[in-house]
Design a protein around this motif. Sequence first.
Motif, PDB file in Angstrom:
ATOM      1  N   ILE A   1       0.859  -1.175   0.000  1.00 24.84           N
ATOM      2  CA  ILE A   1       0.000   0.000   0.000  1.00 24.84           C
ATOM      3  C   ILE A   1       0.900   1.232   0.000  1.00 24.84           C
ATOM      4  O   ILE A   1       1.753   1.388   0.880  1.00 24.84           O
ATOM      5  N   LYS A   2       0.741   2.081  -1.014  1.00 27.14           N
ATOM      6  CA  LYS A   2       1.578   3.271  -1.159  1.00 27.14           C
ATOM      7  C   LYS A   2       0.698   4.496  -1.351  1.00 27.14           C
ATOM      8  O   LYS A   2      -0.327   4.427  -2.035  1.00 27.14           O
ATOM      9  N   ALA A   3       1.135   5.625  -0.786  1.00 24.43           N
ATOM     10  CA  ALA A   3       0.369   6.858  -0.909  1.00 24.43           C
ATOM     11  C   ALA A   3       1.304   8.052  -0.927  1.00 24.43           C
ATOM     12  O   ALA A   3       2.326   8.075  -0.238  1.00 24.43           O
ATOM     13  N   SER A   4       0.956   9.052  -1.732  1.00 23.02           N
ATOM     14  CA  SER A   4       1.690  10.308  -1.764  1.00 23.02           C
ATOM     15  C   SER A   4       0.870  11.309  -2.568  1.00 23.02           C
ATOM     16  O   SER A   4      -0.275  11.034  -2.946  1.00 23.02           O
ATOM     17  N   GLY A   5       1.452  12.468  -2.830  1.00 30.03           N
ATOM     18  CA  GLY A   5       0.745  13.471  -3.606  1.00 30.03           C
ATOM     19  C   GLY A   5       1.641  14.620  -3.986  1.00 30.03           C
ATOM     20  O   GLY A   5       2.741  14.791  -3.444  1.00 30.03           O
ATOM     21  N   HIS A   6       1.189  15.413  -4.952  1.00 30.89           N
ATOM     22  CA  HIS A   6       1.842  16.668  -5.311  1.00 30.89           C
ATOM     23  C   HIS A   6       0.883  17.494  -6.156  1.00 30.89           C
ATOM     24  O   HIS A   6      -0.075  16.980  -6.729  1.00 30.89           O
ATOM     25  N   GLY A   7       1.144  18.788  -6.214  1.00 27.00           N
ATOM     26  CA  GLY A   7       0.393  19.646  -7.104  1.00 27.00           C
ATOM     27  C   GLY A   7      -1.111  19.613  -6.909  1.00 27.00           C
ATOM     28  O   GLY A   7      -1.866  19.801  -7.870  1.00 27.00           O
ATOM     29  N   GLY A   8      -1.577  19.351  -5.695  1.00 26.78           N
ATOM     30  CA  GLY A   8      -3.007  19.394  -5.432  1.00 26.78           C
ATOM     31  C   GLY A   8      -3.743  18.092  -5.604  1.00 26.78           C
ATOM     32  O   GLY A   8      -4.971  18.049  -5.492  1.00 26.78           O
ATOM     33  N   VAL A   9      -3.024  16.987  -5.873  1.00 27.19           N
ATOM     34  CA  VAL A   9      -3.673  15.678  -5.960  1.00 27.19           C
ATOM     35  C   VAL A   9      -2.959  14.701  -5.026  1.00 27.19           C
ATOM     36  O   VAL A   9      -1.779  14.851  -4.732  1.00 27.19           O
ATOM     37  N   VAL A  10      -3.701  13.711  -4.564  1.00 29.55           N
ATOM     38  CA  VAL A  10      -3.174  12.659  -3.697  1.00 29.55           C
ATOM     39  C   VAL A  10      -3.608  11.314  -4.267  1.00 29.55           C
ATOM     40  O   VAL A  10      -4.750  11.174  -4.727  1.00 29.55           O
ATOM     41  N   GLY A  11      -2.706  10.351  -4.268  1.00 35.81           N
ATOM     42  CA  GLY A  11      -3.029   9.028  -4.787  1.00 35.81           C
ATOM     43  C   GLY A  11      -2.693   7.936  -3.796  1.00 35.81           C
ATOM     44  O   GLY A  11      -1.737   8.048  -3.014  1.00 35.81           O
TER      45      GLY A  11
ATOM     46  N   ILE B   1       0.233 -10.211 -10.256  1.00 40.07           N
ATOM     47  CA  ILE B   1       0.080  -8.912  -9.608  1.00 40.07           C
ATOM     48  C   ILE B   1      -1.222  -8.264 -10.049  1.00 40.07           C
ATOM     49  O   ILE B   1      -1.535  -8.216 -11.244  1.00 40.07           O
ATOM     50  N   VAL B   2      -1.973  -7.745  -9.087  1.00 43.81           N
ATOM     51  CA  VAL B   2      -3.246  -7.088  -9.379  1.00 43.81           C
ATOM     52  C   VAL B   2      -3.451  -5.992  -8.334  1.00 43.81           C
ATOM     53  O   VAL B   2      -2.935  -6.089  -7.215  1.00 43.81           O
ATOM     54  N   GLY B   3      -4.176  -4.944  -8.703  1.00 42.10           N
ATOM     55  CA  GLY B   3      -4.414  -3.889  -7.721  1.00 42.10           C
ATOM     56  C   GLY B   3      -5.183  -2.723  -8.305  1.00 42.10           C
ATOM     57  O   GLY B   3      -5.636  -2.760  -9.461  1.00 42.10           O
ATOM     58  N   VAL B   4      -5.331  -1.665  -7.500  1.00 40.48           N
ATOM     59  CA  VAL B   4      -6.092  -0.493  -7.906  1.00 40.48           C
ATOM     60  C   VAL B   4      -5.372   0.769  -7.426  1.00 40.48           C
ATOM     61  O   VAL B   4      -4.609   0.745  -6.462  1.00 40.48           O
ATOM     62  N   ILE B   5      -5.629   1.873  -8.141  1.00 42.15           N
ATOM     63  CA  ILE B   5      -5.170   3.195  -7.738  1.00 42.15           C
ATOM     64  C   ILE B   5      -6.383   4.103  -7.625  1.00 42.15           C
ATOM     65  O   ILE B   5      -7.268   4.084  -8.495  1.00 42.15           O
ATOM     66  N   ALA B   6      -6.433   4.895  -6.562  1.00 39.44           N
ATOM     67  CA  ALA B   6      -7.454   5.925  -6.408  1.00 39.44           C
ATOM     68  C   ALA B   6      -6.759   7.277  -6.327  1.00 39.44           C
ATOM     69  O   ALA B   6      -5.814   7.448  -5.547  1.00 39.44           O
ATOM     70  N   LEU B   7      -7.218   8.222  -7.146  1.00 35.75           N
ATOM     71  CA  LEU B   7      -6.666   9.577  -7.173  1.00 35.75           C
ATOM     72  C   LEU B   7      -7.703  10.532  -6.602  1.00 35.75           C
ATOM     73  O   LEU B   7      -8.888  10.468  -6.954  1.00 35.75           O
ATOM     74  N   PHE B   8      -7.249  11.438  -5.716  1.00 35.78           N
ATOM     75  CA  PHE B   8      -8.136  12.366  -5.031  1.00 35.78           C
ATOM     76  C   PHE B   8      -7.691  13.811  -5.252  1.00 35.78           C
ATOM     77  O   PHE B   8      -6.493  14.076  -5.461  1.00 35.78           O
ATOM     78  N   ASP B   9      -8.638  14.729  -5.161  1.00 38.78           N
ATOM     79  CA  ASP B   9      -8.319  16.144  -5.086  1.00 38.78           C
ATOM     80  C   ASP B   9      -7.731  16.403  -3.698  1.00 38.78           C
ATOM     81  O   ASP B   9      -8.387  16.152  -2.676  1.00 38.78           O
ATOM     82  N   GLY B  10      -6.493  16.873  -3.654  1.00 34.17           N
ATOM     83  CA  GLY B  10      -5.819  17.060  -2.383  1.00 34.17           C
ATOM     84  C   GLY B  10      -6.325  18.227  -1.565  1.00 34.17           C
ATOM     85  O   GLY B  10      -5.975  18.347  -0.389  1.00 34.17           O
TER      86      GLY B  10
ATOM     87  N   GLU C   1      -2.367  11.105 -12.395  1.00 29.85           N
ATOM     88  CA  GLU C   1      -2.767  12.474 -12.731  1.00 29.85           C
ATOM     89  C   GLU C   1      -2.677  12.712 -14.239  1.00 29.85           C
ATOM     90  O   GLU C   1      -3.585  13.304 -14.843  1.00 29.85           O
ATOM     91  N   ALA C   2      -1.593  12.249 -14.859  1.00 30.01           N
ATOM     92  CA  ALA C   2      -1.440  12.427 -16.303  1.00 30.01           C
ATOM     93  C   ALA C   2      -2.505  11.651 -17.072  1.00 30.01           C
ATOM     94  O   ALA C   2      -3.037  12.134 -18.082  1.00 30.01           O
TER      95      ALA C   2
END
Length: 307
Positions: A47-57, A76-85, A288-289
Amino acid sequence: MLLTQTEVERLLDAAAYIDLIERAFARTDNLPSRLAHLDSPPGEFHIKASGHGGVVGVKIGACFYDRPRTLGLPSIVGVIALFDGENGQPLLFLESATVTRLRTAAATAVAVRHLALEGAATLAVIGTGAQAASHIAAIREVRPIGEVLVWSRDPDKTRSFAKNHDVRPAATVADATKNANIVVTLTPSTTPYLGLDAVRPGALVAAVGSDAPDKRELHDDLLAGSALVTDVTHQCAEVGELHHRPDTPVRAELGDVIRGVKPGRLSPDEIIVFDSTGTAIQDVAAAEALYQSALRAGVGRTLPLWD
C-alpha cells in the motif's frame, strides 16, 4: 472517473511516461511517501500513498505468485485511487498493474538517462516477466541500444521471450551481464545472484526486483564496489537492496541528481547501482497524467459511488 486497462494502455506512450516520471522526481512539493506492507500467505499486499500539485493518490497492490497456476491470471493485481488534495473529492479509479509496469520502466529509463554512459548500447535484462518488455522499450527511448540479452530461471521462457521480442537469450546471468553497459534486474528473488565479478566497469545496474524486506538480487560485493543512487532512500532502507546492507553510502536520490543538487556519475569507469523500490509519487504522477489525458480525449466513465 473509471478507466479500463485498455484505456490506460492507449492514453500515454512510453516517452510520455518517461518525461512525467522525470518531472515527478524533480519536484520539490511532493508529499512524503507512505508505505505499508501486509503479508497474506501465500501472497502479500503493498500500500503506497503520496501526492503533489493538489492531488493525492493511494495504490493497493496484491502480489500472489500462485495466481497464474490457480486462477490463470497475472500474479500482480491492484487499484489506484486519485483524489483532489484540497477537498478530498475522488477523481479517478483505475487498475494499477498496467500503470505500475509502465511507470516502473519509465523510472528505470529516467535513471538510465541520468546515470548510464552516453553511448551505452548493450542492455541485459534479468527476468522475463511482465516488466521485461516495457523496460526494453523504455530504455530504447533514452539510449542507442543495439543489443539486448535476457536471462530467466526457466530456459524455455527465456528462449520464448527472446524469440518474441527479437533479443538474445543468455545461458547464465553472467553471460547476459558481463558485457552490458546497462543491467536491469526484474526478479522476485530472495537470494542474491548478481555479484561484482559479473558487472563490467562503467555499467549501470538498475535493481528493480527488491520491493519487500525479504527480496534481494545483489551480492554485498556489488553494493560495496558501486556508487548507490536510490529512488527514495528511506524506502530503500526498508524494502530495497539498501535494506540488506544498510551501511552502504548513498550518493544521492534520483531526484537530487535530476535537479543537479547532488552528483550522479563521477567517472566513466565507476559502476552505479540504482536501487528502485517504486515510489508512490510515480503512481500519483502517472494517475494524474492519465486523468488529464482522459479528460482531453473524452474517454472514461463515471463510477456511481453515490446514487
